[in-house]
Design a protein around this motif. Sequence first.
Motif, mmCIF file in Angstrom:
data_model
loop_
_atom_site.group_PDB
_atom_site.id
_atom_site.type_symbol
_atom_site.label_atom_id
_atom_site.label_comp_id
_atom_site.label_asym_id
_atom_site.label_seq_id
_atom_site.Cartn_x
_atom_site.Cartn_y
_atom_site.Cartn_z
ATOM 1 N N VAL A 188 -9.261 4.872 -10.104
ATOM 2 C CA VAL A 188 -8.191 5.862 -10.198
ATOM 3 C C VAL A 188 -7.348 5.891 -8.926
ATOM 4 C CG1 VAL A 188 -7.626 8.308 -10.533
ATOM 5 C CG2 VAL A 188 -9.502 7.274 -11.832
ATOM 6 N N THR A 189 -7.970 6.243 -7.793
ATOM 7 C CA THR A 189 -7.188 6.492 -6.590
ATOM 8 C C THR A 189 -6.424 5.255 -6.137
ATOM 9 O OG1 THR A 189 -8.732 8.193 -5.872
ATOM 10 C CG2 THR A 189 -7.268 7.272 -4.207
ATOM 11 N N LEU A 190 -7.084 4.123 -6.037
ATOM 12 C CA LEU A 190 -6.396 2.927 -5.533
ATOM 13 C C LEU A 190 -5.353 2.421 -6.525
ATOM 14 C CD1 LEU A 190 -9.312 1.103 -3.716
ATOM 15 C CD2 LEU A 190 -7.450 2.439 -2.713
ATOM 16 N N LYS A 191 -5.554 2.649 -7.796
ATOM 17 C CA LYS A 191 -4.508 2.311 -8.774
ATOM 18 C C LYS A 191 -3.300 3.231 -8.597
ATOM 19 C CE LYS A 191 -3.651 1.489 -13.679
ATOM 20 N NZ LYS A 191 -4.232 1.513 -15.054
ATOM 21 N N LEU A 192 -3.555 4.521 -8.338
ATOM 22 C CA LEU A 192 -2.449 5.440 -8.085
ATOM 23 C C LEU A 192 -1.690 5.059 -6.818
ATOM 24 C CD1 LEU A 192 -4.135 8.846 -8.979
ATOM 25 C CD2 LEU A 192 -2.308 7.704 -10.243
ATOM 26 N N VAL A 193 -2.421 4.609 -5.794
ATOM 27 C CA VAL A 193 -1.755 4.119 -4.584
ATOM 28 C C VAL A 193 -0.796 2.988 -4.944
ATOM 29 C CG1 VAL A 193 -2.089 2.936 -2.378
ATOM 30 C CG2 VAL A 193 -3.595 4.827 -3.017
ATOM 31 N N ALA A 194 -1.284 2.042 -5.729
ATOM 32 C CA ALA A 194 -0.452 0.903 -6.115
ATOM 33 C C ALA A 194 0.764 1.343 -6.921
ATOM 34 C CB ALA A 194 -1.275 -0.093 -6.926
ATOM 35 N N GLN A 195 0.620 2.394 -7.712
ATOM 36 C CA GLN A 195 1.715 2.844 -8.554
ATOM 37 C C GLN A 195 2.724 3.710 -7.816
ATOM 38 O OE1 GLN A 195 -1.113 4.507 -11.540
ATOM 39 N NE2 GLN A 195 0.201 3.533 -13.055
ATOM 40 N N TYR A 196 2.238 4.607 -6.915
ATOM 41 C CA TYR A 196 3.100 5.674 -6.443
ATOM 42 C C TYR A 196 3.184 5.850 -4.922
ATOM 43 C CZ TYR A 196 2.772 7.340 -11.293
ATOM 44 O OH TYR A 196 2.824 7.453 -12.653
ATOM 45 N N ALA A 197 2.222 5.364 -4.166
ATOM 46 C CA ALA A 197 2.083 5.808 -2.775
ATOM 47 C C ALA A 197 2.835 4.917 -1.793
ATOM 48 C CB ALA A 197 0.614 5.879 -2.386
ATOM 49 N N ASP A 198 3.202 5.539 -0.670
ATOM 50 C CA ASP A 198 3.763 4.816 0.468
ATOM 51 C C ASP A 198 2.685 4.458 1.477
ATOM 52 O OD1 ASP A 198 6.651 5.159 -0.273
ATOM 53 O OD2 ASP A 198 6.094 7.266 -0.093
ATOM 54 N N GLY A 199 1.556 5.168 1.429
ATOM 55 C CA GLY A 199 0.464 4.911 2.355
ATOM 56 C C GLY A 199 -0.846 5.352 1.749
ATOM 57 N N CYS A 200 -1.944 4.855 2.316
ATOM 58 C CA CYS A 200 -3.268 5.237 1.841
ATOM 59 C C CYS A 200 -4.214 5.294 3.031
ATOM 60 C CB CYS A 200 -3.790 4.249 0.796
ATOM 61 S SG CYS A 200 -4.057 2.566 1.418
ATOM 62 N N ASN A 201 -5.389 5.867 2.799
ATOM 63 C CA ASN A 201 -6.418 5.943 3.836
ATOM 64 C C ASN A 201 -7.750 5.600 3.184
ATOM 65 O OD1 ASN A 201 -8.590 7.783 5.485
ATOM 66 N ND2 ASN A 201 -6.946 7.060 6.810
ATOM 67 N N VAL A 202 -8.406 4.542 3.704
ATOM 68 C CA VAL A 202 -9.634 4.045 3.088
ATOM 69 C C VAL A 202 -10.629 3.632 4.162
ATOM 70 C CG1 VAL A 202 -8.447 3.188 1.015
ATOM 71 C CG2 VAL A 202 -8.787 1.654 2.970
ATOM 72 N N GLY A 203 -11.871 3.585 3.797
ATOM 73 C CA GLY A 203 -12.867 2.853 4.557
ATOM 74 C C GLY A 203 -13.547 3.543 5.699
ATOM 75 N N GLY A 204 -13.070 4.713 6.130
ATOM 76 C CA GLY A 204 -13.751 5.455 7.182
ATOM 77 C C GLY A 204 -13.993 4.681 8.458
ATOM 78 N N GLY A 205 -13.088 3.751 8.795
ATOM 79 C CA GLY A 205 -13.232 2.997 10.036
ATOM 80 C C GLY A 205 -14.219 1.848 9.987
ATOM 81 N N ASP A 206 -14.773 1.552 8.811
ATOM 82 C CA ASP A 206 -15.733 0.463 8.630
ATOM 83 C C ASP A 206 -14.969 -0.791 8.192
ATOM 84 O OD1 ASP A 206 -17.555 -1.396 7.642
ATOM 85 O OD2 ASP A 206 -18.825 0.108 6.690
ATOM 86 N N PRO A 207 -14.892 -1.834 9.032
ATOM 87 C CA PRO A 207 -14.077 -3.002 8.680
ATOM 88 C C PRO A 207 -14.467 -3.648 7.353
ATOM 89 C CG PRO A 207 -14.625 -3.053 11.014
ATOM 90 C CD PRO A 207 -15.422 -1.930 10.412
ATOM 91 N N ALA A 208 -15.759 -3.765 7.074
ATOM 92 C CA ALA A 208 -16.177 -4.399 5.826
ATOM 93 C C ALA A 208 -15.719 -3.588 4.617
ATOM 94 C CB ALA A 208 -17.690 -4.576 5.810
#
Length: 289
Positions: A188-208
């Motif tokens: 849901v969230t990452l698909k919405l990012v692809a559809q509508y967002a200018d920016g996102c926040n993911v991963g909590g600072g974990d490179p992997a």
Amino acid sequence: MSVSFGVFVPQGWKMDLVEIADPEEQYEAMTAVARVADAGPWDSIWLYDHFHTWPEPSMNTTFECWTATSTLARDTSRVNIGQMVGCNGYRQPSLYAKIASTVDVASKGRLYAGLGAGWYEDEWKAYGYRWEDVPTRMAEFREAVEVITKMWTEDRPVYQGKHYSIDGPINQPRRKPSFWLGGGGEKVTLKLVAQYADGCNVGGGDPALVKHKLGVLRAHCDRLGRDYDRIRKSTTIELDLNQSTKDTIAHVERLADAGADYVLFYIPRVAYDHSHLLRLAEEVVPQFS
């Protein structure tokens, strides 16, 4: 590699104002950090959207997110101001869109409007919000993103969903701020990012984890025909105050290699001591410009 940087201001949610007794002085401490960032190389300052402290509710100050966003917009002149992220359950989405448009004007176009589905169950219940299961909250979040986008882009938008509806509201001044979505939900969230967002926040600072989530985002973009490179891809580092500059730079480099082009720092104790904020501005941020 080019990376932009933001920093969280201390607003109390992480118990980061408790050594200051007077609420007015607490607010000034938050504002002082924003002004230091405004005078430095930082692209943005950020706030959390929470009502009482974490990890345990306590009788300590937590300044409300949108109120603080609007005042910091007038107390600064250059730096962008965002929420990581606004909680969808706390404001009906058409109201959220109206608030954001107003603050974007007040900031002269410096707003990064953040939104997420919400997760802090104790807070929802304490404040009288109906707590739903994850599928319901995600369904509401999906509809909210659609409503908000319509409010920012159409004169008299109409929307009829299961959870939200609008019938020709007038959102003047009609402004579309930069829209950031937080969360790593892959369906849901990452698909919405692809559809509508200018920016996102993911991963909590974990490179992997950042690399994995951004791979999912890229796949969504490919399927939808969205230019992946037009989305700002952020993650958050909670700074270890004992970590050397060299180690901090190495951490950012690993995140950049994983695909992040934007890093947000949370700096413990910054309300009382600006030295780490200044060190990052002088020794870390310039390495990635």
